[in-house]
Structure formats: C-alpha cells, structure tokens
Motif scaffolding. Structure first.
Motif, mmCIF file in Angstrom:
data_model
loop_
_atom_site.group_PDB
_atom_site.id
_atom_site.type_symbol
_atom_site.label_atom_id
_atom_site.label_comp_id
_atom_site.label_asym_id
_atom_site.label_seq_id
_atom_site.Cartn_x
_atom_site.Cartn_y
_atom_site.Cartn_z
ATOM 1 N N SER A 1 -6.384 13.355 6.121
ATOM 2 C CA SER A 1 -7.393 12.329 6.420
ATOM 3 C C SER A 1 -8.544 12.343 5.424
ATOM 4 O O SER A 1 -9.020 11.283 4.996
ATOM 5 C CB SER A 1 -7.921 12.511 7.843
ATOM 6 N N LYS A 2 -9.011 13.510 5.022
ATOM 7 C CA LYS A 2 -10.145 13.575 4.097
ATOM 8 C C LYS A 2 -9.794 12.981 2.744
ATOM 9 O O LYS A 2 -10.607 12.309 2.105
ATOM 10 C CB LYS A 2 -10.607 15.021 3.944
ATOM 11 N N ARG A 3 -8.582 13.209 2.294
ATOM 12 C CA ARG A 3 -8.166 12.658 1.004
ATOM 13 C C ARG A 3 -7.909 11.156 1.092
ATOM 14 O O ARG A 3 -8.184 10.419 0.146
ATOM 15 C CB ARG A 3 -6.937 13.406 0.493
ATOM 16 N N LEU A 4 -7.372 10.718 2.219
ATOM 17 C CA LEU A 4 -7.159 9.276 2.387
ATOM 18 C C LEU A 4 -8.480 8.516 2.329
ATOM 19 O O LEU A 4 -8.575 7.448 1.711
ATOM 20 C CB LEU A 4 -6.455 8.993 3.717
ATOM 21 N N LYS A 5 -9.507 9.056 2.962
ATOM 22 C CA LYS A 5 -10.803 8.367 2.984
ATOM 23 C C LYS A 5 -11.370 8.213 1.573
ATOM 24 O O LYS A 5 -11.855 7.138 1.199
ATOM 25 C CB LYS A 5 -11.781 9.123 3.880
ATOM 26 N N LYS A 6 -11.293 9.262 0.780
ATOM 27 C CA LYS A 6 -11.785 9.174 -0.593
ATOM 28 C C LYS A 6 -10.928 8.227 -1.421
ATOM 29 O O LYS A 6 -11.436 7.473 -2.259
ATOM 30 C CB LYS A 6 -11.798 10.561 -1.217
ATOM 31 N N ALA A 7 -9.633 8.259 -1.184
ATOM 32 C CA ALA A 7 -8.730 7.398 -1.951
ATOM 33 C C ALA A 7 -8.975 5.925 -1.650
ATOM 34 O O ALA A 7 -8.975 5.085 -2.564
ATOM 35 C CB ALA A 7 -7.284 7.764 -1.660
ATOM 36 N N PHE A 8 -9.186 5.581 -0.377
ATOM 37 C CA PHE A 8 -9.408 4.175 -0.036
ATOM 38 C C PHE A 8 -10.656 3.631 -0.719
ATOM 39 O O PHE A 8 -10.680 2.482 -1.180
ATOM 40 C CB PHE A 8 -9.503 4.000 1.480
ATOM 41 N N LYS A 9 -11.699 4.433 -0.825
ATOM 42 C CA LYS A 9 -12.891 3.988 -1.542
ATOM 43 C C LYS A 9 -12.573 3.750 -3.018
ATOM 44 O O LYS A 9 -13.009 2.762 -3.611
ATOM 45 C CB LYS A 9 -14.004 5.026 -1.400
ATOM 46 N N ALA A 10 -11.795 4.669 -3.602
ATOM 47 C CA ALA A 10 -11.418 4.514 -5.011
ATOM 48 C C ALA A 10 -10.531 3.288 -5.214
ATOM 49 O O ALA A 10 -10.689 2.551 -6.199
ATOM 50 C CB ALA A 10 -10.696 5.772 -5.491
ATOM 51 N N PHE A 11 -9.622 3.041 -4.282
ATOM 52 C CA PHE A 11 -8.751 1.867 -4.389
ATOM 53 C C PHE A 11 -9.574 0.580 -4.300
ATOM 54 O O PHE A 11 -9.260 -0.415 -4.962
ATOM 55 C CB PHE A 11 -7.689 1.888 -3.297
ATOM 56 N N GLY A 12 -10.636 0.612 -3.490
ATOM 57 C CA GLY A 12 -11.508 -0.553 -3.388
ATOM 58 C C GLY A 12 -12.224 -0.862 -4.681
ATOM 59 O O GLY A 12 -12.503 -2.026 -4.988
ATOM 60 N N ARG A 13 -12.508 0.172 -5.452
ATOM 61 C CA ARG A 13 -13.139 -0.048 -6.753
ATOM 62 C C ARG A 13 -12.132 -0.599 -7.761
ATOM 63 O O ARG A 13 -12.486 -1.360 -8.667
ATOM 64 C CB ARG A 13 -13.758 1.251 -7.267
ATOM 65 N N LYS A 14 -10.872 -0.209 -7.617
ATOM 66 C CA LYS A 14 -9.830 -0.688 -8.534
ATOM 67 C C LYS A 14 -9.376 -2.103 -8.198
ATOM 68 O O LYS A 14 -9.023 -2.875 -9.101
ATOM 69 C CB LYS A 14 -8.630 0.260 -8.492
ATOM 70 N N MET A 15 -9.330 -2.430 -6.913
ATOM 71 C CA MET A 15 -8.911 -3.764 -6.452
ATOM 72 C C MET A 15 -10.024 -4.336 -5.601
ATOM 73 O O MET A 15 -10.154 -4.011 -4.410
ATOM 74 C CB MET A 15 -7.617 -3.671 -5.624
#
Length: 518
Positions: free
Chosen positions: A433-447
C-alpha cells in the motif's frame, strides 16, 4: 531479399492504400514498375506528441524476387504415433499439442476444467451467485486464463522463440489478419472461444486427444523418471513424457510436486490493485485532447516507477474493458481485466502492481518454496473478508486511498459481483500500500488527469504471474531432477502472457522431439 521502409501517416489516411503505396515508394526510391508485390508489415500508434501519427513499416518485393508462402501450420496424422501427456489446455498446453502433431507425436491433453462453452456457465455463477467452482473459473478450463483475459498477443522478449509463428497460428485458426501487423495485437475475449475450439478440433482430427474434467491428482516416479500419472484420484496412465502446463494458479500442483520431493522454488511476482478510469479520460490524456478522433482506437497506457527500491508498474491494461472476478477458491477474491474485440466499453482498467521478491516479504524464510504463495493467499483472503466474504471486492477511490479516507460513494464500476467501500490501507500489506500511494502520485505527474478521485481501485490484482517456479534444465527443458517431466508456461515460471506461454509450449515439444529423435 525484400525491401523494408518506414513511413508515418495521419490516422485518417490508414485506409488510403494508394497514398500509402506512393509514400512508401518515394521513401524507398522505387517506382511501381520496380515492384512485384508489397504489404504493410507493422503498424503502431505514435502518441508521444500531438498530432498523433501512425507509424507503418512497408515491405516491397522487387520484380524477379521470389515470394515464399509457407503454410503456418502443417499437421500430421498421429493416431498411431508415440504419445505424450500434456497437463493443461491453456495457451502453453494447446500450442504444445499443436506442435506435437506437426512433428509427429500424439498429444493427449488432460484439462481439469470444462470446454469453453460449458465453462461460461460457471463464470456466470461467479458473477451472479458468487459461487466459485475450483476447477472451472476464469483461470481453469479450456484455453486457460488467456481465454477470458483479453487476448493480448504481445511479449517483450523476442528471445523466447518464434513470435510470428505463434501469432500466425491464431490467424490460421480464425483470428483477424490484422493481428499480424499491429504492434500490440489483440483478439478480444468474445472471439477467443471460437478460435480455441478450432484448435481443439484440429488436435482431435489429427489423432490427438483432449479430455475435460480430467484433473492431475498424483504421479509416479521410477529412478528419477516420470512413469505414470493419476487422473481424478482414480485412473492411472503410463507416460514417459509429461508436459506440465497447468498455469499460474494451479496451487495444488505445487503442493503435489513438493509432497513427492520434486524441487520447486519461490519466485518473484507482483501484487497490487486494479484501477478503473473512464475510457474517455484516458483517450483525452493519451491523444492530447483528440479523444473524439474516429480513426484512433481506445487508448492504452503503460506506466512504471521505482518506489523505495521496488518496481511499481501497470499490468494487463485493458482499454474499453471490464474487471472480472478471477478467484479459484471460494474464500478468496481476485481481480483481472479483459476487453472485447472492439474495446467499446466505457471503462479503461489496468493492474497497478508492486514487484516483490521472496526476500522482500515479511514472512520470508530462506529455502521455503511457498513464501510468495502464502503471501499471495493471505492478501486474497484478507480482501475477501474485508468485502463481506462474497465475490464483491474491497474498493476505494484513488485519491481517497492515497489520502487515507474511506470513500462515501462510487461511480459505476464494470465489476459485476459488486464493490464494498473499504480503506485499502488497512487491508493491503504496508509493503504494497505505501508504494502504491507514492506510485499513483508519480503516475499523475506523468499522465495529467490520471490522478483522479473518479478512478476506483479494486483489490487485489494478485495473479500477475506464478509465485512458484519449477526449475528445469535450460538445454533439455526437463525438470532439473526428473527425466521426462517438462515444466512449461506461466505455471512453471517460464512465460508471462498468451504468446510467451504458447511459444514455451512449442519449445517444450521441440525439446521432446529432439530427445526422441523426431
């Protein structure tokens, strides 16, 4: 030797073959009188920047050059030939059987599940009645998990074998010829059952056998060699060659091998959630606002991010798709995605998963072959309990998940058994869960626009690959300890999708043929 050239066109020009030909001739510095024939060999979408383009690879044959048309599939009559047993009728098992009748061996397939027609009734029961048949579901049955998981036909690895041959076989058995040229070919779940049926009929017509409701329940060894197998706890059959193509969810096979002291190993796998957006949003993001272009297909995406030392990435992205319940036992929930051939549903879904190795897990014990499997099972059961012990899944809006809020309502979802509002931070292991949360923020910056509370997370996405591998000799493809036993496909850890599993089935039969002198 043919001539290859690359050109780019506007999407609306893709049906204008005279224009494409003229553009290609100009690029190749040829004239019409110079060529004997031509074709579009590859087609891909270039959406890196506006305007969106189509990249085409054209192939020209010059006057005087020979054009070879080799039949993609040439069966032999094998009714009286030497037999080999194939356990599982997924992509690896079916392609192994097809290759067997090409080289002159008689394949006998044992599939624990039902044929594609009968299997549909059990899928309906999962969706409507929340009842899971442990031998007939989205993972088990004719065609394996591939039949009802979209029909994507691409693989990142070209070293596995002949990708084109594998795709040509799909066309031979009824798939659209367009899959031969698309960079990311796709058949569609609605079309795959008919193709799978045609493959089965070809196997039987050549003299092979296909048995349904036929589950491998035991095996016998003699001097470290396979000698016979038991089906349905009742019937024993003698074989000196067994191709084990049981798929990534056949946990009972891992336990069976372990009980016979046949070596198996824990292997890296991935686990996370399946996220669903409106397809229109993904089209707008990927096509730079040109989402209404009738010449462009529903858009896909691929995302990857390193988070705290582990990879987080999109998996099995399904444009215009549906999220499906893929549990193989009653007391668990599992999600996966698929798309029909037209990809015309209003939703886009994708697995977003964290890649983990055995030593990353909190329950890691060195040498334990089940450490990843046990982690996987616990996540699936925890999600089942959190959602009310049915085939409904725990769900949360994307930003609510990242910010730790329980979602008070949801947009409509494609997941038929239903969703239950849960804080996934309290259900998924912190490692995930902790990694998913950080990843979703990063994906939002990419898309831009991807990070949206209109997106809904469905948990878990846990069957990305097998959490156990069955080691084999890289030269003979036999098990490292057991002669005549050929671990094959996703369930053994040697494939990651329909095409790579199919190729591995071919490779295993080629290894058998070499050993037997065929």
């Amino acid at each position: 030797m043919s001539t290859l050239v690359q050109i780019s066109i506007k999407p609306k020009q893709q049906e204008d073959l005279p224009y494409i030909l003229e553009l290609g001739l100009t690029k190749a510095k040829l004239y019409k009188k110079d060529i004997k024939d031509w074709r579009i060999r590859k087609r891909s979408i270039d959406a890196r920047r506006a305007p969106v383009k189509l990249n085409l690879q054209l192939e020209f044959w010059l006057v005087g050059e020979e054009i070879k048309h080799i039949p993609p599939f040439v069966p032999q009559a094998v009714e009286e030939s030497k037999t080999i047993a194939i356990i599982g009728a997924g992509p690896a098992g079916l392609y192994a059987a097809l290759r067997a009748i090409e080289v002159g061996l008689k394949p006998i397939i044992y599939e624990r599940g039902k044929d594609v027609r009968e299997r549909r009734r059990d899928l309906a029961r999962i969706n409507k009645e929340h009842l899971v048949d442990s031998d007939s579901n989205y993972c088990f049955g004719e065609g394996g998990a591939g039949t009802y998981s979209d029909g994507k036909l691409y693989t990142r690895s070209k070293k596995r074998g002949n990708v084109l041959k594998a795709i040509e076989w799909f066309v031979h058995f009824g798939a659209d010829k367009e899959i031969l040229i698309d960079a990311h070919p796709h058949i569609g779940t609605n079309k795959l059952p008919k193709i799978i049926t045609s493959m089965r009929e070809a196997i039987i017509d050549a003299g092979g056998e296909v048995h349904f409701n036929a589950k491998l329940t035991n095996l016998k060894l003699e001097n470290k060699r396979i000698s016979s197998i038991e089906i349905n706890n009742a019937q024993w059959h003698s074989y000196d060659t067994v191709i084990l193509a049981t798929g990534h969810s056949a946990r009972d096979i891992f336990y069976l091998l372990h009980n016979h002291k046949i070596k198996i190993e824990a292997k890296p796998f991935a686990i996370g959630v399946r996220v669903e957006h409106q397809q229109e949003l993904i089209d707008t993001i990927q096509y730079h606002g040109d989402s209404d272009n009738p010449y462009l297909p529903p858009a896909s995406y691929g995302l990857v991010e390193q988070v705290d030392g582990l990879g987080v990435y999109s998996f099995c992205m399904c444009p215009g798709g549906i999220i499906a319940p893929c549990a193989t036992e009653q007391e668990e929930v599992v999600t996966n995605g698929w798309s029909p051939s037209k990809r015309n549903n209003p939703y886009a879904n994708s697995g977003i998963v964290v890649s983990v190795a055995p030593e990353d897990l909190p329950n890691y014990v060195e040498g334990d072959p089940f450490v990843c499997l046990n982690f996987q099972k616990k996540v699936e059961r925890d999600c089942w309990e959190a959602a009310g012990k049915t085939q409904a899944v725990p769900a949360q809006r994307l930003i609510d998940f990242v910010e730790g809020r329980i979602s008070v309502n949801f947009p409509k979802t494609s997941y038929q058994p239903g969703i239950v509002s849960v804080d996934l931070n309290n259900v998924l292991p912190p490692l995930i869960s902790k990694r998913l949360k950080k990843a979703f923020k990063a994906f939002g910056r990419k898309m831009k626009g991807y990070y949206s509370n209109e997106a809904v997370l469905h948990a878990p996405e846990s069957r990305t690959s097998s959490p156990v591998s069955i080691p084999r000799n890289p030269e003979t493809l036999e098990h490292v300890e057991i002669s005549g036993l050929y671990p094959c496909g996703e369930g053994a850890g040697y494939a990651g999708g329909i095409i790579s599993a199919a190729i591995d089935g071919i490779n295993c039969v080629d290894a058998v043929a070499k050993k037997k002198g065929y």
